[in-house]
Design a protein around this motif. Structure first.
Motif, PDB file in Angstrom:
ATOM      1  N   LYS A 130       0.850  -1.187   0.000  1.00 18.26           N
ATOM      2  CA  LYS A 130       0.000   0.000   0.000  1.00 18.26           C
ATOM      3  C   LYS A 130       0.887   1.239   0.000  1.00 18.26           C
ATOM      4  CE  LYS A 130      -3.407  -2.445   2.829  1.00 18.26           C
ATOM      5  NZ  LYS A 130      -4.097  -2.486   4.151  1.00 18.26           N
ATOM      6  N   ARG A 131       0.378   2.347  -0.551  1.00 21.64           N
ATOM      7  CA  ARG A 131       1.194   3.574  -0.583  1.00 21.64           C
ATOM      8  C   ARG A 131       0.307   4.811  -0.661  1.00 21.64           C
ATOM      9  NH1 ARG A 131       1.209  -0.551  -4.872  1.00 21.64           N
ATOM     10  NH2 ARG A 131       0.546   0.498  -6.780  1.00 21.64           N
ATOM     11  N   ALA A 132       0.791   5.852   0.011  1.00 26.81           N
ATOM     12  CA  ALA A 132       0.078   7.129   0.005  1.00 26.81           C
ATOM     13  C   ALA A 132       1.096   8.263   0.073  1.00 26.81           C
ATOM     14  CB  ALA A 132      -0.892   7.219   1.183  1.00 26.81           C
ATOM     15  N   ALA A 133       0.687   9.421  -0.394  1.00 27.18           N
ATOM     16  CA  ALA A 133       1.503  10.632  -0.305  1.00 27.18           C
ATOM     17  C   ALA A 133       0.941  11.506   0.809  1.00 27.18           C
ATOM     18  CB  ALA A 133       1.493  11.383  -1.631  1.00 27.18           C
ATOM     19  N   VAL A 134       1.835  12.079   1.613  1.00 26.35           N
ATOM     20  CA  VAL A 134       1.441  12.909   2.755  1.00 26.35           C
ATOM     21  C   VAL A 134       2.269  14.191   2.690  1.00 26.35           C
ATOM     22  CG1 VAL A 134       1.273  13.032   5.265  1.00 26.35           C
ATOM     23  CG2 VAL A 134       0.984  10.827   4.114  1.00 26.35           C
ATOM     24  N   THR A 135       1.602  15.335   2.534  1.00 24.23           N
ATOM     25  CA  THR A 135       2.342  16.556   2.241  1.00 24.23           C
ATOM     26  C   THR A 135       1.763  17.792   2.922  1.00 24.23           C
ATOM     27  OG1 THR A 135       3.091  17.984   0.409  1.00 24.23           O
ATOM     28  CG2 THR A 135       0.945  16.924   0.160  1.00 24.23           C
ATOM     29  N   ASN A 136       2.622  18.776   3.145  1.00 29.37           N
ATOM     30  CA  ASN A 136       2.181  20.092   3.605  1.00 29.37           C
ATOM     31  C   ASN A 136       1.890  21.025   2.436  1.00 29.37           C
ATOM     32  OD1 ASN A 136       2.076  19.761   6.362  1.00 29.37           O
ATOM     33  ND2 ASN A 136       4.017  20.787   6.802  1.00 29.37           N
ATOM     34  N   MET A 145       2.244  17.995  -9.073  1.00 23.17           N
ATOM     35  CA  MET A 145       3.525  17.297  -9.020  1.00 23.17           C
ATOM     36  C   MET A 145       3.346  15.800  -9.234  1.00 23.17           C
ATOM     37  SD  MET A 145       5.694  19.302  -6.031  1.00 23.17           S
ATOM     38  CE  MET A 145       4.354  19.525  -4.845  1.00 23.17           C
ATOM     39  N   ILE A 146       2.359  15.210  -8.582  1.00 23.12           N
ATOM     40  CA  ILE A 146       2.110  13.774  -8.743  1.00 23.12           C
ATOM     41  C   ILE A 146       1.778  13.446 -10.198  1.00 23.12           C
ATOM     42  CG2 ILE A 146       0.466  11.931  -8.183  1.00 23.12           C
ATOM     43  CD1 ILE A 146       0.409  13.053  -5.319  1.00 23.12           C
ATOM     44  N   SER A 147       0.972  14.291 -10.837  1.00 22.86           N
ATOM     45  CA  SER A 147       0.614  14.071 -12.232  1.00 22.86           C
ATOM     46  C   SER A 147       1.826  14.205 -13.150  1.00 22.86           C
ATOM     47  CB  SER A 147      -0.472  15.069 -12.647  1.00 22.86           C
ATOM     48  OG  SER A 147      -0.754  14.956 -14.029  1.00 22.86           O
ATOM     49  N   MET A 148       2.632  15.253 -12.933  1.00 21.25           N
ATOM     50  CA  MET A 148       3.811  15.473 -13.770  1.00 21.25           C
ATOM     51  C   MET A 148       4.815  14.333 -13.651  1.00 21.25           C
ATOM     52  SD  MET A 148       4.595  19.547 -13.455  1.00 21.25           S
ATOM     53  CE  MET A 148       6.025  19.370 -14.518  1.00 21.25           C
ATOM     54  N   LEU A 149       4.856  13.697 -12.483  1.00 19.52           N
ATOM     55  CA  LEU A 149       5.781  12.594 -12.253  1.00 19.52           C
ATOM     56  C   LEU A 149       5.221  11.254 -12.729  1.00 19.52           C
ATOM     57  CD1 LEU A 149       6.887  13.631  -8.661  1.00 19.52           C
ATOM     58  CD2 LEU A 149       8.337  13.692 -10.709  1.00 19.52           C
ATOM     59  N   GLY A 150       3.988  11.255 -13.225  1.00 15.46           N
ATOM     60  CA  GLY A 150       3.373  10.022 -13.699  1.00 15.46           C
ATOM     61  C   GLY A 150       2.988   9.078 -12.581  1.00 15.46           C
ATOM     62  N   LEU A 151       2.623   9.638 -11.423  1.00 17.38           N
ATOM     63  CA  LEU A 151       2.335   8.803 -10.251  1.00 17.38           C
ATOM     64  C   LEU A 151       0.867   8.850  -9.819  1.00 17.38           C
ATOM     65  CD1 LEU A 151       5.483   9.691  -8.087  1.00 17.38           C
ATOM     66  CD2 LEU A 151       5.125   7.651  -9.493  1.00 17.38           C
ATOM     67  N   PHE A 154      -0.282   5.503  -9.092  1.00 15.38           N
ATOM     68  CA  PHE A 154       0.559   4.779  -8.127  1.00 15.38           C
ATOM     69  C   PHE A 154       0.032   4.937  -6.705  1.00 15.38           C
ATOM     70  CE2 PHE A 154       4.285   5.064  -5.199  1.00 15.38           C
ATOM     71  CZ  PHE A 154       4.646   3.718  -5.218  1.00 15.38           C
ATOM     72  N   PHE A 155      -0.311   6.167  -6.346  1.00 10.26           N
ATOM     73  CA  PHE A 155      -0.735   6.429  -4.969  1.00 10.26           C
ATOM     74  C   PHE A 155      -2.202   6.066  -4.767  1.00 10.26           C
ATOM     75  CE2 PHE A 155       2.976   9.348  -5.058  1.00 10.26           C
ATOM     76  CZ  PHE A 155       3.664   8.762  -3.996  1.00 10.26           C
ATOM     77  N   GLN A 156      -2.467   5.429  -3.637  1.00 10.41           N
ATOM     78  CA  GLN A 156      -3.820   5.013  -3.281  1.00 10.41           C
ATOM     79  C   GLN A 156      -4.469   5.978  -2.296  1.00 10.41           C
ATOM     80  OE1 GLN A 156      -2.186   1.402  -1.856  1.00 10.41           O
ATOM     81  NE2 GLN A 156      -2.595   0.246  -3.725  1.00 10.41           N
ATOM     82  N   GLY A 157      -3.733   7.006  -1.921  1.00 10.79           N
ATOM     83  CA  GLY A 157      -4.258   8.017  -1.013  1.00 10.79           C
ATOM     84  C   GLY A 157      -3.380   9.252  -1.041  1.00 10.79           C
ATOM     85  N   LEU A 158      -3.981  10.400  -0.739  1.00  3.97           N
ATOM     86  CA  LEU A 158      -3.250  11.669  -0.685  1.00  3.97           C
ATOM     87  C   LEU A 158      -3.753  12.458   0.517  1.00  3.97           C
ATOM     88  CD1 LEU A 158      -1.400  13.915  -1.797  1.00  3.97           C
ATOM     89  CD2 LEU A 158      -3.297  14.596  -3.310  1.00  3.97           C
ATOM     90  N   VAL A 159      -2.830  12.793   1.423  1.00  4.17           N
ATOM     91  CA  VAL A 159      -3.171  13.563   2.619  1.00  4.17           C
ATOM     92  C   VAL A 159      -2.540  14.942   2.516  1.00  4.17           C
ATOM     93  CG1 VAL A 159      -3.045  13.702   5.139  1.00  4.17           C
ATOM     94  CG2 VAL A 159      -3.285  11.468   4.014  1.00  4.17           C
ATOM     95  N   ILE A 160      -3.364  15.986   2.670  1.00  2.24           N
ATOM     96  CA  ILE A 160      -2.916  17.373   2.576  1.00  2.24           C
ATOM     97  C   ILE A 160      -2.905  17.977   3.980  1.00  2.24           C
ATOM     98  CG2 ILE A 160      -3.366  19.631   1.550  1.00  2.24           C
ATOM     99  CD1 ILE A 160      -2.681  17.448  -0.501  1.00  2.24           C
ATOM    100  N   GLY A 161      -1.777  18.561   4.371  1.00  2.00           N
ATOM    101  CA  GLY A 161      -1.627  19.089   5.718  1.00  2.00           C
ATOM    102  C   GLY A 161      -2.682  20.094   6.118  1.00  2.00           C
ATOM    103  N   ASN A 162      -3.017  21.036   5.205  1.00  2.00           N
ATOM    104  CA  ASN A 162      -3.983  22.071   5.594  1.00  2.00           C
ATOM    105  C   ASN A 162      -5.427  21.580   5.562  1.00  2.00           C
ATOM    106  OD1 ASN A 162      -4.592  22.083   2.877  1.00  2.00           O
ATOM    107  ND2 ASN A 162      -3.920  24.192   2.494  1.00  2.00           N
TER     108      ASN A 162
END
Length: 257
Positions: A130-136, A145-151, A154-162
């Motif tokens: 399993k994989r997710a991106a967690v960012t501020n 950024m995820i789209s430009m990197l072709g990912l 790939f990611f099954q979840g995205l957590v945004i700090g704000n």
């Protein structure tokens, strides 16, 4: 003197531990985005250098890279806004919004992935982790950024700090990442590149592989990562992943999906 030498060597070995075997069997991997998936700090730094003199910050003198690393890198925009305009938070937020817009314009031509990213991506996919991106970063930045990197797939979840009650360095974003993936902290590790991000993941109870893509080693070490790597081609990382494979009983031909 011999006792002092023994103590010194013990401390060096203790702080240079590079094992992830404690998370075996591995269940999930969490990633920061800025500086972790892509080398975006130079773009952020350029935007700050261009825009801060326009508001008279630092007497109109462009900030140094060292100042950027110490005060802005990896921080949530609310915190940046308070640094820039301690008496006018709304004005600070407006500045950060404009700065992020400049970052996105520049990123279209300048964004580069961290070396070896697709190699570690394949390693994760081959094992069905399993994989997710967690960012501020703001959501619009993160998704760009995820789209430009072709990912995007790939990611099954995205957590945004704000979008959390607390952003990094609070552990909440990483705990939310675990919740989204239905993964346990005992069987998950994190890739991070900033002090605030490493502190957040450590506070959430997970080992952290720190990347020195934008921040000096001596600064990152203070946040207590499990170990540091230059990029995803670093032999230290692959030695740790091989050890993890052996302990988990998995390999390139094994899927845990």
């Amino acid at each position: 003197m011999p006792n002092c030498l023994f103590i010194f060597l013990f401390c060096v070995r203790a702080t240079s531990k590079s094992s992830l075997s404690g998370v075996a069997p591995l269940e999930a991997v969490l990633f920061d985005i800025d500086g972790t998936l892509c080398d975006s700090d130079p773009i952020h730094y350029y935007a700050f250098r261009e825009m801060l003199p326009e508001i008279g910050f630092n007497g109109g003198v462009p900030i140094t890279e060292e100042y950027y690393i110490e005060n802005f890198a990896g921080k949530h925009n609310d915190d940046v806004a308070r640094i820039l305009f301690p008496d006018d938070f709304e004005r600070g937020l407006k500045f950060t919004e404009d700065k992020e817009a400049m970052f996105r314009r520049l990123a279209v031509d300048k964004l580069k992935r961290v070396n070896g990213l697709y190699k570690v991506k394949k390693w994760i996919e081959d094992r069905g982790l399993k994989r997710a991106a967690v960012t501020n970063a703001p959501r619009v930045n993160a998704e760009l950024m995820i789209s430009m990197l072709g990912l995007s797939d790939f990611f099954q979840g995205l957590v945004i700090g704000n979008e959390c009650e607390h952003a990094k360095p609070h552990p909440e974003p990483y705990l939310k990442g675990l919740e989204i993936l239905k993964a346990s902290k005992e069987h998950t590790f994190v890739f991070e590149d900033s002090v605030s991000g490493i502190k957040a993941a450590v506070a959430a109870g997970m080992p952290v592989v720190g990347l020195t893509t934008g921040n000096p080693e001596h600064i990152l070490v203070e946040a207590k990562p499990t170990f540091l790597i230059k990029d995803y081609e670093d032999p230290k990382l692959w030695a740790a992943l091989e050890e993890l494979d052996k302990k988990s009983g998995t390999g390139s031909g094994t899927s845990r999906a």
